[in-house]
Design an enzyme around this catalytic site. Structure first.
Site, mmCIF file in Angstrom:
data_model
loop_
_atom_site.group_PDB
_atom_site.id
_atom_site.type_symbol
_atom_site.label_atom_id
_atom_site.label_comp_id
_atom_site.label_asym_id
_atom_site.label_seq_id
_atom_site.Cartn_x
_atom_site.Cartn_y
_atom_site.Cartn_z
ATOM 1 N N ARG A 145 0.470 -1.589 -0.448
ATOM 2 C CA ARG A 145 0.049 0.483 0.066
ATOM 3 C C ARG A 145 1.042 1.073 0.130
ATOM 4 N NH1 ARG A 145 -3.461 -1.655 5.519
ATOM 5 N NH2 ARG A 145 -2.610 -3.152 5.245
ATOM 6 N N GLU A 189 1.649 -5.519 13.498
ATOM 7 C CA GLU A 189 0.322 -5.900 14.570
ATOM 8 C C GLU A 189 -0.285 -6.769 14.470
ATOM 9 O OE1 GLU A 189 -3.137 -2.821 13.809
ATOM 10 O OE2 GLU A 189 -3.848 -2.514 15.588
HETATM 11 O O1 PRP Z 1 3.316 -0.159 11.875
HETATM 12 P P1 PRP Z 1 2.796 -1.729 11.388
HETATM 13 O O2 PRP Z 1 3.156 -2.340 12.788
HETATM 14 O O3 PRP Z 1 4.170 -2.626 10.992
HETATM 15 O O4 PRP Z 1 1.616 -1.992 10.342
HETATM 16 C C1 PRP Z 1 1.907 -1.176 9.432
HETATM 17 C C2 PRP Z 1 2.074 -1.902 8.271
HETATM 18 O O5 PRP Z 1 0.755 -3.077 7.815
HETATM 19 C C3 PRP Z 1 0.135 -2.922 6.967
HETATM 20 O O6 PRP Z 1 1.123 -3.401 6.113
HETATM 21 P P2 PRP Z 1 1.403 -5.128 5.931
HETATM 22 O O7 PRP Z 1 2.106 -5.942 6.010
HETATM 23 O O8 PRP Z 1 -0.617 -5.411 6.281
HETATM 24 O O9 PRP Z 1 1.110 -4.724 3.770
HETATM 25 P P3 PRP Z 1 0.031 -4.332 2.303
HETATM 26 O O10 PRP Z 1 0.281 -2.791 2.312
HETATM 27 O O11 PRP Z 1 0.433 -5.464 1.434
HETATM 28 O O12 PRP Z 1 -1.405 -4.845 2.836
HETATM 29 C C4 PRP Z 1 0.422 -1.043 6.174
HETATM 30 O O13 PRP Z 1 0.466 -0.961 4.621
HETATM 31 C C5 PRP Z 1 1.845 -0.495 6.784
HETATM 32 O O14 PRP Z 1 2.776 -1.365 5.861
HETATM 33 N N1 ADE Z 2 -5.048 -1.957 11.663
HETATM 34 C C1 ADE Z 2 -4.731 -2.072 10.929
HETATM 35 N N2 ADE Z 2 -5.148 -1.120 9.864
HETATM 36 C C2 ADE Z 2 -4.833 -1.185 8.762
HETATM 37 N N3 ADE Z 2 -3.627 -1.576 8.184
HETATM 38 C C3 ADE Z 2 -3.122 -2.120 9.312
HETATM 39 N N4 ADE Z 2 -2.351 -2.732 9.255
HETATM 40 C C4 ADE Z 2 -0.909 -3.081 10.362
HETATM 41 N N5 ADE Z 2 -1.976 -1.946 11.293
HETATM 42 C C5 ADE Z 2 -3.306 -1.699 10.165
#
Ligand code: PRP
Ligand code: ADE
Length: 178
Positions: A60, A97
């Site tokens: 994202r 998370e």
């Molecule tokens: O601050 P944090 O606890 O590290 O969480 C935030 C991360 O989690 C989500 O990514 P995800 O790994 O779900 O991947 P995506 O963007 O491919 O959906 C979001 O896009 C951040 O990169």
């Molecule tokens: N609560 C949340 N919502 C969307 N993206 C996330 N990545 C980590 N935690 C998230």
């Protein structure tokens, strides 16, 4: 330009796991005015900061980092999940998370002394961007700024980024599910 971003962020309880309130940015992407607002804000924030590159995190983060880099005329560095990038890589494992993962970046995309902006869509624990920043520091680059559209400050991401300027456009505060 101003925009009520909250109205474009969908809140999805118990996704991807029980107990997590998921902040879904697809509502921003489906609304050109909301998306333009975010990119214009980023340009305003960073146009005079003389970065060497914009680094964005799969997946994202790519969506917001790439248009900003294009507007500023800067290289785009892809920070990807393990196994996606060829060549010589830095890598780092981290907790987020709702799980654990490994991210990687190509060594050839980072020069010693680079001034780097890290971009993602959401900061929760900050584990992902901390792992990303670590790889840039290992290469001798300086991560001076971090941008995320959404912040969840109750998960204390700020503690992980002492000395780095962290900007979020909208924060959510430990909302209860249901
Ligand atoms: O601050 P944090 O606890 O590290 O969480 C935030 C991360 O989690 C989500 O990514 P995800 O790994 O779900 O991947 P995506 O963007 O491919 O959906 C979001 O896009 C951040 O990169
Ligand atoms: N609560 C949340 N919502 C969307 N993206 C996330 N990545 C980590 N935690 C998230």
């Amino acid at each position: 330009m101003s925009y009520d971003l909250d109205s474009a962020v969908k809140k999805v309880p118990n996704f991807p796991k029980e107990g997590i309130l998921f902040y879904d940015i697809t509502g921003i992407l489906m609304n050109p005015e909301a998306f333009s607002y975010v990119i214009e804000k980023m340009v305003e924030l960073y146009k005079d900061k003389n970065f060497s590159s914009v680094a964005c995190v799969e997946s994202r983060g790519f969506i917001f980092g790439a248009p900003l880099a294009k507007e500023l005329g800067l290289p785009i560095v892809l920070v990807r999940k393990a196994g996606k990038l060829p060549g010589d890589l830095y890598n780092r494992s981290y907790k987020l998370e709702y799980g654990e993962a490994v991210i990687e970046v190509q060594k050839s995309d980072i020069n010693k002394g680079d001034k780097v902006l890290l971009v993602d869509d959401l900061l929760a624990t900050g584990g992902t961007l901390q792992a990303a920043a670590h790889m840039f520091h290992e290469a001798g680059a300086d991560v001076t700024d971090i941008f995320s559209v959404i912040g969840l400050p109750f998960l204390n991401f700020k503690e992980k980024f002492k000395g780095i300027e962290v900007t979020t456009l909208i924060d959510y505060h430990n909302e209860k599910i249901n």
